[in-house]
Design a protein around this motif. Sequence first.
Motif, PDB file in Angstrom:
ATOM      1  N   THR A 140      20.826  78.853  75.152  1.00  0.00           N
ATOM      2  CA  THR A 140      20.980  77.553  76.054  1.00  0.00           C
ATOM      3  C   THR A 140      22.235  76.890  76.023  1.00  0.00           C
ATOM      4  OG1 THR A 140      18.766  77.464  75.698  1.00  0.00           O
ATOM      5  CG2 THR A 140      19.738  75.647  76.504  1.00  0.00           C
ATOM      6  N   ALA A 141      22.741  76.820  74.658  1.00  0.00           N
ATOM      7  CA  ALA A 141      24.191  76.183  74.674  1.00  0.00           C
ATOM      8  C   ALA A 141      25.222  76.982  75.429  1.00  0.00           C
ATOM      9  CB  ALA A 141      24.450  75.766  73.269  1.00  0.00           C
ATOM     10  N   SER A 142      25.165  78.202  75.407  1.00  0.00           N
ATOM     11  CA  SER A 142      26.239  78.945  75.926  1.00  0.00           C
ATOM     12  C   SER A 142      26.041  79.009  77.507  1.00  0.00           C
ATOM     13  CB  SER A 142      26.172  80.428  75.511  1.00  0.00           C
ATOM     14  OG  SER A 142      24.828  81.217  75.725  1.00  0.00           O
ATOM     15  N   LEU A 143      24.869  78.973  77.873  1.00  0.00           N
ATOM     16  CA  LEU A 143      24.495  78.845  79.507  1.00  0.00           C
ATOM     17  C   LEU A 143      24.987  77.520  80.123  1.00  0.00           C
ATOM     18  CD1 LEU A 143      20.965  80.410  80.066  1.00  0.00           C
ATOM     19  CD2 LEU A 143      23.224  81.183  80.857  1.00  0.00           C
ATOM     20  N   VAL A 310      37.359  82.739  84.122  1.00  0.00           N
ATOM     21  CA  VAL A 310      36.396  83.782  84.465  1.00  0.00           C
ATOM     22  C   VAL A 310      35.909  84.504  83.168  1.00  0.00           C
ATOM     23  CG1 VAL A 310      36.214  86.069  85.441  1.00  0.00           C
ATOM     24  CG2 VAL A 310      37.377  84.455  86.736  1.00  0.00           C
ATOM     25  N   LEU A 311      36.951  84.952  82.350  1.00  0.00           N
ATOM     26  CA  LEU A 311      36.511  85.350  80.867  1.00  0.00           C
ATOM     27  C   LEU A 311      35.769  84.576  79.870  1.00  0.00           C
ATOM     28  CD1 LEU A 311      39.996  87.105  80.114  1.00  0.00           C
ATOM     29  CD2 LEU A 311      37.800  88.211  80.802  1.00  0.00           C
ATOM     30  N   ASN A 312      36.207  83.247  80.131  1.00  0.00           N
ATOM     31  CA  ASN A 312      35.326  82.087  79.484  1.00  0.00           C
ATOM     32  C   ASN A 312      34.044  82.078  79.853  1.00  0.00           C
ATOM     33  OD1 ASN A 312      35.398  80.313  77.319  1.00  0.00           O
ATOM     34  ND2 ASN A 312      34.958  78.708  79.143  1.00  0.00           N
ATOM     35  N   ALA A 313      33.642  82.465  81.318  1.00  0.00           N
ATOM     36  CA  ALA A 313      32.546  82.392  81.902  1.00  0.00           C
ATOM     37  C   ALA A 313      31.678  83.448  81.277  1.00  0.00           C
ATOM     38  CB  ALA A 313      32.323  82.125  83.241  1.00  0.00           C
ATOM     39  N   VAL A 314      32.342  84.811  81.478  1.00  0.00           N
ATOM     40  CA  VAL A 314      31.683  86.255  81.283  1.00  0.00           C
ATOM     41  C   VAL A 314      31.336  86.147  79.878  1.00  0.00           C
ATOM     42  CG1 VAL A 314      32.174  88.580  81.018  1.00  0.00           C
ATOM     43  CG2 VAL A 314      32.998  87.379  82.867  1.00  0.00           C
ATOM     44  N   ARG A 315      31.845  85.479  79.005  1.00  0.00           N
ATOM     45  CA  ARG A 315      31.347  85.367  77.549  1.00  0.00           C
ATOM     46  C   ARG A 315      29.862  84.766  77.408  1.00  0.00           C
ATOM     47  NH1 ARG A 315      32.084  80.711  74.416  1.00  0.00           N
ATOM     48  NH2 ARG A 315      33.355  79.133  75.369  1.00  0.00           N
ATOM     49  N   VAL A 316      29.655  84.126  78.422  1.00  0.00           N
ATOM     50  CA  VAL A 316      28.358  83.307  78.222  1.00  0.00           C
ATOM     51  C   VAL A 316      27.266  84.323  78.307  1.00  0.00           C
ATOM     52  CG1 VAL A 316      26.794  81.573  79.710  1.00  0.00           C
ATOM     53  CG2 VAL A 316      29.248  80.961  79.411  1.00  0.00           C
ATOM     54  N   PRO A 317      27.133  84.967  79.010  1.00  0.00           N
ATOM     55  CA  PRO A 317      25.798  85.956  78.926  1.00  0.00           C
ATOM     56  C   PRO A 317      25.726  86.866  77.982  1.00  0.00           C
ATOM     57  CG  PRO A 317      27.125  86.558  80.798  1.00  0.00           C
ATOM     58  CD  PRO A 317      27.717  85.267  80.585  1.00  0.00           C
ATOM     59  N   ILE A 318      27.086  87.217  77.410  1.00  0.00           N
ATOM     60  CA  ILE A 318      27.348  88.181  76.008  1.00  0.00           C
ATOM     61  C   ILE A 318      26.641  87.170  74.875  1.00  0.00           C
ATOM     62  CG2 ILE A 318      28.719  89.142  74.401  1.00  0.00           C
ATOM     63  CD1 ILE A 318      30.815  89.439  76.804  1.00  0.00           C
ATOM     64  N   ILE A 340      20.466  84.704  85.818  1.00  0.00           N
ATOM     65  CA  ILE A 340      20.751  85.619  86.914  1.00  0.00           C
ATOM     66  C   ILE A 340      21.555  84.752  87.931  1.00  0.00           C
ATOM     67  CG2 ILE A 340      19.802  86.565  89.067  1.00  0.00           C
ATOM     68  CD1 ILE A 340      17.398  87.242  86.954  1.00  0.00           C
ATOM     69  N   ILE A 341      20.968  83.515  88.121  1.00  0.00           N
ATOM     70  CA  ILE A 341      21.880  82.750  89.033  1.00  0.00           C
ATOM     71  C   ILE A 341      23.206  82.445  88.416  1.00  0.00           C
ATOM     72  CG2 ILE A 341      22.217  80.385  89.847  1.00  0.00           C
ATOM     73  CD1 ILE A 341      18.980  80.266  90.051  1.00  0.00           C
ATOM     74  N   THR A 342      23.523  82.236  87.221  1.00  0.00           N
ATOM     75  CA  THR A 342      24.799  82.187  86.778  1.00  0.00           C
ATOM     76  C   THR A 342      25.823  83.771  87.042  1.00  0.00           C
ATOM     77  OG1 THR A 342      23.963  80.593  84.988  1.00  0.00           O
ATOM     78  CG2 THR A 342      26.225  81.718  84.533  1.00  0.00           C
TER      79      THR A 342
END
Length: 361
Positions: A140-143, A310-318, A340-342
């Motif tokens: 949740t925190a990462s999302l 972009v990379l900082n955001a991509v690490r969120v689902p990871i 999914i929306i993210t």
Amino acid sequence: MEEGAPEGMEEGAPKPPVSFMDKISTYKKMAWGTYKSKPISYWVLLFLSSGAMLVAFPASSLLSRVYYSNGGKSKWIISWVAVAGWPLTALILIPTYFFCKTSPSPLTIKLTLSYIVLGFLSAADNLMYAYAYAYLPASTASLLASSSLVFSALFGYVIVKNKINASTINAIVIITAAMAIIGLDSSSDRYGDVTDSQYIIGFVWDIMGSALHGLIFALSELVFLKLLGRRSFHVVLEQQVMVSFFAFVFTTIGMIVDNAFQGMSSEARSFEGGKVSYIMVLIWGAITFQLGVLGVTAVLFLASTVLAGVLNAVRVPITSIAAVILLKDPMGGFKILSLIITFWGFASYIYGNYSLSKDSS
């Protein structure tokens, strides 16, 4: 028919459609041209820096959650761990002066003040995220932290004059909606020992930390552009060492005022897994966080706020997926929908900034 027009072609006639293979060929030529425009060393450094962001940051986030779930209590300790690894970057920096035959950047008043301000903001940012990981599941925190993409775009536009188009605005709206979904479904992913007020505190501080993260991105790029210049990679290491050092100083002062150093021994005794596990969590937390911040600083130097965002955001689902697998974080239907929306928002942002780059070229 207009005089001089080719036979069989009428004025205003639509152009023949471009085939899929022609588009693939065009993209290949563009990719190859971009690749050839930079030396191999540039792409190696960019690859390593991006990899550091996508591996070290999720690992650091999971270790922060492990610290709290296994008995850790202090917000200051986990904030201090985030910057305690700054000497590691210094050990990498010093040899570059000898091997690359460079000299340290002159510490002007403006540059020193910039380092102090960025160090203070980084210390505050780490403390905000510490509250988030204390009260929220890591997934949740990462999302919620994916909102840093929104703030990176906004601050990049205001401070560094990066362009924004319709796709970027669309991404901002989509990611904001994803954050709202998590907030509406807060009861499904809350730990049993976390109160309503604590969950709200974690939620709010996570969003505020993400906003500050975006501001730090933009200000860091501004320092490169206005004060350091994109001269050599050693300036990346210099900025990282100085900013982390000042963040370390500010956080250490907070640790002393909060008597957190004295609390470490008692935490270690009661920590699940024992004193060795406690020390290892803190050490690896310091190492992974420092590698992650070094990676994002390098991406800012080599590319721009856009790619770093972009990379900082991509690490969120990871991080979210790893937290569900490794830490058994709850993953309800609303959180999956938010993920999914993210993803959709990320795709819109990347497409928009690809279009901007193509127009600029």
